[in-house]
Design a protein around this motif. Structure first.
Motif, mmCIF file in Angstrom:
data_model
loop_
_atom_site.group_PDB
_atom_site.id
_atom_site.type_symbol
_atom_site.label_atom_id
_atom_site.label_comp_id
_atom_site.label_asym_id
_atom_site.label_seq_id
_atom_site.Cartn_x
_atom_site.Cartn_y
_atom_site.Cartn_z
ATOM 1 N N VAL A 86 -85.259 20.255 -58.057
ATOM 2 C CA VAL A 86 -85.534 18.525 -56.570
ATOM 3 C C VAL A 86 -85.084 18.494 -55.516
ATOM 4 O O VAL A 86 -84.516 20.315 -54.263
ATOM 5 N N GLY A 87 -85.256 17.863 -54.875
ATOM 6 C CA GLY A 87 -84.924 17.895 -52.627
ATOM 7 C C GLY A 87 -82.957 18.094 -52.682
ATOM 8 O O GLY A 87 -82.937 17.522 -53.810
ATOM 9 N N PRO A 88 -83.191 18.494 -51.316
ATOM 10 C CA PRO A 88 -81.660 18.403 -51.116
ATOM 11 C C PRO A 88 -80.901 16.915 -50.772
ATOM 12 O O PRO A 88 -81.863 16.209 -50.637
ATOM 13 N N TYR A 89 -79.924 16.980 -51.174
ATOM 14 C CA TYR A 89 -79.086 16.102 -51.050
ATOM 15 C C TYR A 89 -79.064 15.668 -49.284
ATOM 16 O O TYR A 89 -78.804 15.746 -48.212
ATOM 17 N N MET A 90 -80.202 14.199 -49.683
ATOM 18 C CA MET A 90 -79.813 14.069 -48.228
ATOM 19 C C MET A 90 -79.520 12.311 -48.231
ATOM 20 O O MET A 90 -79.308 11.250 -47.223
ATOM 21 N N GLY A 91 -78.766 11.814 -48.702
ATOM 22 C CA GLY A 91 -77.387 10.522 -48.695
ATOM 23 C C GLY A 91 -79.155 9.463 -49.291
ATOM 24 O O GLY A 91 -78.598 8.493 -48.786
ATOM 25 N N GLY A 92 -79.924 9.970 -50.463
ATOM 26 C CA GLY A 92 -80.418 9.122 -50.669
ATOM 27 C C GLY A 92 -81.491 8.790 -50.186
ATOM 28 O O GLY A 92 -82.940 8.346 -50.886
ATOM 29 N N MET A 93 -82.055 9.082 -49.445
ATOM 30 C CA MET A 93 -83.483 8.882 -48.738
ATOM 31 C C MET A 93 -84.498 10.320 -48.742
ATOM 32 O O MET A 93 -83.773 10.910 -49.433
ATOM 33 N N ASP A 100 -74.801 20.255 -53.043
ATOM 34 C CA ASP A 100 -76.076 20.804 -53.629
ATOM 35 C C ASP A 100 -76.377 21.833 -54.428
ATOM 36 O O ASP A 100 -77.002 22.296 -55.612
ATOM 37 N N GLN A 128 -76.759 6.417 -49.159
ATOM 38 C CA GLN A 128 -75.668 6.346 -50.092
ATOM 39 C C GLN A 128 -75.344 7.164 -49.438
ATOM 40 O O GLN A 128 -75.486 8.210 -49.431
#
Lengths: 359, 634, 288, 123, 154
Positions: B569-576, C199, A12
């Motif tokens: 929540v976890g960090p943003y990882m491009g949906g991974m 974030d 994404q």
């Protein structure tokens, strides 16, 4: 030893609405490694051939990709027609050509917009998509669908376009051409765009050819492959030259697409001028038996539908080789050693259509 | 006078004692109390002398000088021996030149010289003594624990801790001697002792790299020593009575007389303060155990270099030579700050930052207006504290995680929270408002703007100051970027180390709070004494700074309010999706760690390229200055 | 007393002004792109919305960093409007940005991380020019105090045209406009998603937004200083400058960091310093 | 409307590499590689093109036979060969970039291969 | 009335559509449709988003990703399934790699019909979603969400 940055680029990511993933390994912003993962849009539609009769399968083929949907159906139908030896009326060929070129216009404008957005030029994005809406209007008026037209069928086309409408389309194209000229001038002349595109993602002519690049990706590197030259549909009766650029960088690919807009407009005008009167379809009976590699030029390049009939209503095999798939190896080569800021630009520069690629 | 003699003599006695102690426990029992005594003595000096201006002491010249002469010759022979043993031609040549000059001076010139006031103390000496006495002795205490661990980790290095501590204390002693001596010959003696001490300390591990770097440091400092010696001979020739050997007399005697020796001695100061083109010795000195780096780069050695330049600053003020020296300092500041960006090794970052700040101090001193001198002295104070804290933090971390690379310090705030907070304070102290270094830089900008040719330096400060933001902030970022799961590994740090670190971290903050006091009690009277006017920050600004500091200190408590009502929540990882250890399944099905390196911008701020530029530029300026001075002499 | 009143007025009013500026910005941008655009008060709706959302964090310290960013941004603005020392304002400004950067670092997302590194590159790109702006003001008005600068009847802009040009460049970076919206931007960022703000969510993001508004007002306040001799011209200048920024935003693609750093330093170095040097010279040369 | 002439030549597996090398030296580009299940055998088509002249060579292999990779001659062939492996379960030897079954991850293994069952079907 | 309905930020993800709906979602942003009139912004970042626009029937490789994106969105949030594929799998529902509609993975609040869905219907769907968003917000005020800690946090 300094540590590297590992970025999961996608699936994404705002740069592409469609999911594709790259493992980017960066030193500062320098890409030292970039490997793609695909398969996020893989549906397995080729196997639906076993469940749909060949005329009905056109609907599936069209939905391989929502951007070049018409050309998918055209290629499929031409393949079936070749196997079955059907002579399609000449007017249908011309209509198919006209719609193909409108598809190309809408696809290229869409790409120019996305590309502008990719380099942070939001205004151009809006500009390109505004023009694109007038193309979509024509498609909608003539076929009933904005992005998925469903107007091609085995044995011809579903709808005719009236002579008045054709005239009006030809006239409207002049206005659209003017708007596109303004748009592409900015694309090709603006210094800040040149700065972002020149010498970025360079693909040499040899690499382009041997890595299997097709379409504007190849033509941007000076490889003049344009399947329309083989003369399918009505292209054998129209005159045009394949647009090529020498440099093989993102700018060249952008320039190819910008110039192709005018080729398309010209082709539509020629087709409207030369379109013969007559029916637009013939009745098809029987079932295909045989095989054929049906090829055509999609906005992204060469499209191959391998079709194999076994004498029943259900084909034995449909294999869709889309241009994006074959443009992936060149992309992998281009992306190595670029900057992080170039990654979206380079990915976009092959005009990836993930929906097509993964079927 | 007794305080001075005690401060010089006591560390020397302890040093000799150290030579004969091989047991770690016994050493601890001696070092800690002696460090406390030295610290207390330097505070005592402050209390007894702060309200007096320059006090001169007539310490007998002859016998002491003779002893020093003999020691210097012995040291020269020692270096000569080592130089021949390791085949260092340059070192041998420089030692021979220097010894030759010394013998010439002693034989032909010194007989008629009778300087009277050989020791002195003024506010600047007190400030230096405080830095040496408090920070220096804290580092000695810290070294106890550090060297134990060091030898456990580096079994290949021969345990010579007795010599190590001997040299440390000698170092302190000679630094005290240096700042209390009013006789230039004596200054020179202590100067040479620090050179040789640093040589031994840098080469402590006896690896080929350490040995080479030690000789590099030695050669450059000997070069400075030669210049110093030439200055002495020059003074001896123009004034056979030896009155000018007295530092205060020389400085008061005006540019016409003092400029030539001032430039020569400042040249020596530049080599010692590791300004470009001599910066490589300081960077190379990073191979030494960390307490050595801390000692050399924060409170002693390099501070001796800037000390002497600041002393001569009134002489330099307004002269072209002074401007050139300031220019060397300015360029060093700009280029060394830039080079720090390209470094991932924490100690090298600290080294370049040290070089940069010394450059800035020299730039201030070279122009030498009263405002700049004020800024320079503030820089010396704040730099010493924050930098020693940072060195010792890095040393502690290195001892524990086995790496001095900043990239390996990620998540330190979880792994070693207390050290991380102290490192934070130290780093903030180096570049952020409202901490000390920034106050000093601010003062420097305000001072340069009204100084002759100041615009150049204001521009250098504007650029150099911004550059420092980059490398400090990314280091801070590394400490607090926490890959999700990490365990705490801080428990093995010894008590003495904690004590030292706490004191230094406390000092970093406290000195910011009380710096108006320091300024008004020590710095301003000193400057007033020399220039007849003095600088200070506006009262309103001080109030605001103090308020900001308090705000900064209470802000972390806001975290208490966020204990509940948070969704994690976890960090943003491009949906991974990622595992708790921040791994994800990438292309080709391989499981990858999410790693995050800092930016080093090597193509722009690369060490090699900038070092070349700096060397050419600064060497050119120095050669020009030397030619100019030679022109004056002839 | 007046300085304190000014500071309080700033702290209360700046978010409103800043939010309106942001709203006008979005409206004008939309019009330039041939769209109708959002309502004028859209930025306030956005922030109101964000406060209605739940707080999602990666690590608890994010809250602290964001709060500090906001507080110190307000402090630096308050210092500015209470007529404090320009350099001190700049230092407080930097301090607050460092908190934003640290907040991004603390989340351990590669996108935030790259955003933070880029934000730092931006800081080193624009900071020399801001300091030179303050220096220029000093050279013209002989004071670093904003109150003195504003009280001076000297037409600052006449002496500092080069510095003003340099400052406009800083403004482009600070307003996060193309071509210098490296670290984050108002719309989806095609390279690094949202960069530093990736974030942050909900109330934290709202605080960042409010801090931006505070920042806008300070930045435009500096533009005012150039024209402080005549308030009407000054306000006109602010409007023109802001409009110019929107035009630039809409006619440039995003530059890479190398380009940003080079451009910023070149402008600061060439135009800014040359302007100041000329001023030095004209002032009868403190040259030697 | 023109249909293009297409030739398909059958080739033994052992001579595949030799033929592909010949195409490469003739300056043809690789258009596509595709597999088709034909009863108990797989047919693999390698298509080449030069100046719009389309040539196809075909090998026929039993389901469990390994085929050599042509990615040595055509670097970009890895996409097709990996795809062939993931969708058909054909083992390709020596691909330059071998995804080892991770190019296209599918719910069912080798969906085009022997024994793959579609949704709603019974094995 | 809350601010939520005045400022819906969207996240858009293609869970294996043919692109048709995706480009229509994008088209909704552009001058002719200009959803920014309603304060709708395409954020591209789940942590900023309120409305999750999702196209395409869900492909097995996308299941984890869609869940992850949904999880990262702060409450209140709504999911809008765009196009017939997202509702049921559409023409692809029989494909081996498509598990069906989006609701097989995450709860869907609004279904937008069409193949491809037209921009007008997409806008309509989002506006419908806003009402649901408000209700969710009100429900949240009644039962404030309890903070849940992830295993790595202390």
């Amino acid at each position: 030893m300094t540590q590297r940055i590992v970025i999961p680029f996608g699936p994404q990511h705002p740069v592409l609405p469609e999911p594709i993933h790259f493992d980017l390994v960066l030193e500062d912003e320098h890409v030292v490694e970039a490997l793609p993962t695909i398969g996020y849009v893989h549906r397995g539609l080729e196997r639906l051939i076993e469940k749909r009769e060949y005329p009905e399968y056109v609907y599936i083929v069209e939905r391989t990709c929502g951007i070049c949907s018409f050309i998918h159906s055209l290629t499929y139908c031409q393949g079936i027609e070749q196997i079955m030896g059907i002579e399609v009326p000449e007017r249908a060929h011309f209509l198919r050509t006209i719609w193909s070129e409108y598809s190309r216009l809408h696809s290229h404008l869409l790409w120019l917009g996305c590309f502008a957005d990719g380099i942070g030029f939001e205004n151009l994005f809006m500009g390109a998509w505004r023009i694109r809406e007038s193309i979509l209007d024509v498609l909608e008026q003539t076929t009933g669908g904005r992005v998925i037209q469903s107007s091609c069928k085995v044995g011809g086309v579903r709808r005719d376009i009236s002579a008045e409408k054709l005239d009006q389309m030809a006239r409207d194209l002049d206005g659209i051409q003017k708007e596109i000229e303004d748009l592409t001038t900015v694309f090709l002349q603006d210094d800040s765009i040149r700065h972002r595109l020149k010498n970025v993602g360079v693909l040499s002519k040899e690499d382009a050819y041997h890595l299997g690049a097709v379409g504007p990706t190849a033509r941007g590197s000076g490889v003049a492959i344009d399947l329309r030259q083989t003369g399918y549909a009505a292209y054998d009766k129209l005159h045009f030259e394949a647009v090529t650029e020498k440099d093989g960088d993102c700018y060249a690919r952008c320039a190819v697409r910008a110039r192709e807009l005018f080729t398309s407009i010209d082709l539509i005008k020629q087709a409207i001028a030369k379109i013969p009167e007559g029916p637009v379809d013939i009745k098809v009976t029987g079932a295909p038996n045989g095989e054929y590699f049906s090829r055509s030029e999609q906005p992204r390049g060469e499209l191959v539908h391998y079709l194999r009939g076994n004498g029943t209503k259900f084909l034995a095999r449909s294999r869709i080789r889309t241009p994006t798939l074959t443009n992936v190896p060149p992309l992998v080569k281009m992306i190595q050693g670029c900057e992080l800021a170039d990654v979206p630009v380079i990915i976009l520069s092959i005009d990836p259509c993930i929906g097509c690629m993964e079927r | 006078m007794n305080e001075l003699l005690f401060l010089i003599g006591f560390p020397a006695i302890i040093a000799i004692l150290m030579l004969f102690i091989h047991k770690d426990k016994l050493r601890n029992y001696i070092v800690i109390p002696s460090a406390v005594i030295i610290g207390v003595a330097s505070i005592w000096l402050l209390i007894s002398c702060f309200n007096k201006n320059t006090i001169l002491y007539a310490f007998p010249f002859e016998p002491a000088s003779k002893i020093m002469y003999i020691i210097e010759l012995l040291l020269a022979i020692f270096i000569l021996y080592l130089g021949i043993k390791y085949r260092k031609t340059l070192t041998v040549a420089l030692v021979l030149i220097q010894a030759g000059l010394l013998v010439f001076f002693e034989t032909y010139l010194s007989s008629g010289m009778h300087p009277e006031n050989n020791l002195f103390v003024d506010q600047f000496s007190i400030i230096m003594a405080m830095i040496i006495g408090i920070i220096g002795s804290l580092i000695c205490v810290y070294a106890l624990g550090y060297m134990d661990t060091y030898h456990k980790h580096h079994t290949e290095v021969k345990d010579r801790k007795n010599i190590f501590f001997f040299i440390l204390f000698i170092f302190l002693s000679s630094m005290f001697g240096l700042v209390f001596s009013n006789n230039l010959l004596w200054v020179f003696f202590f100067w040479e002792v620090t050179t040789i001490c640093s040589f031994i300390l840098i080469g402590y591990s006896q690896t080929p790299e350490a040995t080479n770097n030690a000789f590099l440091a030695l050669a450059m400092n000997l070069l400075g020593g030669v210049a110093f010696m030439v200055a002495l001979i020059y003074i001896g020739i123009i004034d056979p009575s030896g009155k000018l050997l007295e530092l205060n007399t020389l400085i008061m005697s005006g540019q016409a007389i003092a400029l030539v020796p001032a430039v020569l001695i400042c040249f020596a100061g530049i080599t010692k303060a590791a300004l470009m083109p001599f910066s490589s010795w300081l960077v190379g000195a990073m191979v030494a155990p960390t307490p050595v780096s801390a000692l050399l780069h924060s409170s002693t050695m390099v501070k001796a270099g800037v000390y002497i330049i600041v002393r001569f600053s009134p002489v330099l003020a307004g002269s072209l030579e002074g401007f050139l020296i300031a220019l060397v300092g300015g360029f060093t500041f700009l280029l060394a700050s830039s080079m720090a960006i390209s470094q991932s090794n924490a100690k090298k970052v600290l080294a370049y930052s040290t070089i940069a700040n010394l450059g800035l101090i020299v730039a201030c001193a070279g122009i030498g207006t009263y405002k700049l001198m004020w800024a320079a002295i503030l820089l010396i104070i704040f730099h010493a504290i924050a930098k020693s804290l940072l060195f010792l933090c890095v040393g502690t971390v290195e001892n524990r995680i086995g790496s001095r690379d900043i990239d390996d310090m990620s998540g330190l705030i979880v792994r070693m929270p207390k050290i991380a907070v102290m490192m934070f304070i130290g780093i903030a102290g180096m570049f952020l408002a409202p901490f000390g270094m920034l106050i000093s830089k601010w003062a420097a900008i305000e001072a340069f703007i009204v100084a002759p040719l100041g615009l150049l330096f204001v521009a250098i400060l504007a650029f150099g100051g911004s550059i420092t933001v980059f490398f400090w902030a990314k280091w801070m970022g590394k400490i607090i970027s926490v890959p999700q799961v990490m365990e705490r590994i801080e428990d093995t740090v010894t008590k003495e180390k904690w004590a030292v670190l706490y004191i230094l971290a406390g000092l970093t903050v406290v000195v910011c709070l009380i710096f108006p006091l320091i300024s008004s009690v020590l710095v301003e009277p000193f400057i007033l004494n020399i220039y007849g006017q003095t600088a200070q920050l506006a009262q309103a600004n001080i109030t605001i700074m103090v308020m900001m500091l308090f705000l900064l200190m209470i802000m972390p408590f806001s975290m208490l309010f966020y204990r509940d009502g948070q969704k994690y929540v976890g960090p943003y990882m491009g949906g991974m999706t990622t595992t708790p250890t921040m791994q994800f399944t990438g292309a080709m099905g391989t499981v990858r760690d999410t790693t995050m390196g800092n930016y080093y911008l090597k193509n722009y701020f690369g060490e090699d390229k900038l070092f070349m530029i700096g060397t050419v530029l600064c060497l050119g300026i120095l050669i020009f200055a030397v030619i100019l001075t030679a022109g004056v002499v002839l | 007393m007046i300085p304190i009143v000014n500071a309080i007025i700033y702290i209360l009013l700046a978010p409103i002004i800043g939010g309106l500026v942001a709203g006008i910005d979005r409206k004008v941008t939309a019009r330039m792109q041939g769209r109708v655009g959002p309502p004028l008060l859209q930025p306030f709706y956005d922030v109101g919305k964000l406060f209605e959302k739940e707080t999602v964090v990666v690590t608890i310290s994010q809250n602290f960093h964001v709060l500090s960013y906001l507080v110190f941004m307000a402090v630096s603005g308050a210092l500015f409007f209470s007529g404090g020392d320009f350099l001190l304002v700049i230092f407080a400004f930097t301090l607050s940005h460092i908190f934003l950067v640290l907040g991004a670092y603390s989340s351990y997302s590669p996108y935030s991380h790259v955003g933070a590194e880029r934000e730092l590159i931006q800081i080193i790109a624009y900071e020399p020019m801001i300091i030179l702006t303050a220096v220029g003001m000093y050279l013209v008005t002989q004071s670093f105090n904003i109150s003195d600068i504003i009280a001076s009847s000297v037409p600052v802009i006449m002496y500092l045209p080069g510095v003003f040009v340099g400052y406009l460049m800083v403004l482009t970076i600070k307003l996060r406009k193309s071509p210098f919206d490296l670290s984050t931007s108002h719309h989806a960022h095609q390279e690094i998603v949202k960069g530093v703000t990736t974030d942050f969510s909900g109330p934290n993001l709202a605080k960042i937004e409010i801090a931006h508004w505070y920042e806008y007002v300070v930045l435009l306040g500096v533009v005012y200083l150039f024209f402080g001799f005549n308030p009407i011209i000054a306000i006109a200048a602010i409007i023109i400058a802001y409009f110019l920024e929107i035009v630039i935003d809409n006619t440039f693609s995003r530059a890479k960091w190398q380009m940003t750093l080079k451009t910023a330093w070149l402008i600061a170095g060439a135009i800014g310093i040359v302007n100041l040097a000329t001023l030095y010279y004209l002032r009868g040369g403190v040259w030697l | 409307m023109k249909y293009e002439a297409q030739t398909t030549t059958l080739v033994e597996v052992g001579r595949l590499i030799g033929r592909v090398e010949q195409f490469r030296s003739d300056g043809c580009r690789l258009v596509q590689i595709s597999a088709t299940k034909n009863g108990e055998m797989y047919e693999i088509n390698y298509s080449f093109d030069k100046d719009y002249k389309f040539e196809n060579i075909r090998i026929t292999i039993p389901i469990d036979q390994e085929v050599p990779s042509i990615s040595g001659m055509y670097w970009g062939a890895f996409v097709y060969e990996n795809e062939m492996h993931d969708l058909f379960g054909i083992q390709v030897k020596g691909i330059n970039i071998d995804y080892k079954g991770n190019l296209i991850k599918t719910t069912i293994k080798y969906p085009f291969g022997a024994g793959a069952v579609l949704k709603g079907e019974k094995p | 009335m809350t601010y939520l309905s005045k400022s819906p930020w969207i996240l858009h993800y293609d869970a294996s559509s043919c692109n048709g709906c995706d480009i229509e979602v994008l088209a909704a942003l552009t001058p002719v449709y200009d959803v920014e009139r309603f304060g709708i912004v395409n954020t591209g970042n789940p942590k900023h988003a309120d409305v999750f626009l999702i196209t395409g029937g869900i492909n097995s490789q996308n299941v984890e990703i869609v869940k992850n994106l949904y999880e990262q969105m702060p409450n209140p949030k709504v999911v809008v399934a765009i196009g017939i594929c997202a509702a049921s799998g559409g023409v692809f529902r029989e494909c081996y790699n498509v598990s069906g509609g989006i609701d097989t993975v995450i709860p869907v609040d609004v279904y937008v019909p069409g193949c491809a869905a037209r921009p007008e219907s997409i806008i309509d769907g989002v506006v419908t979603a806003l009402g649901i968003l408000e209700q969710k917000k009100l429900a949240m005020n009644v039962n404030p969400g309890t903070g849940k800690k992830s295993p790595g946090e202390t």
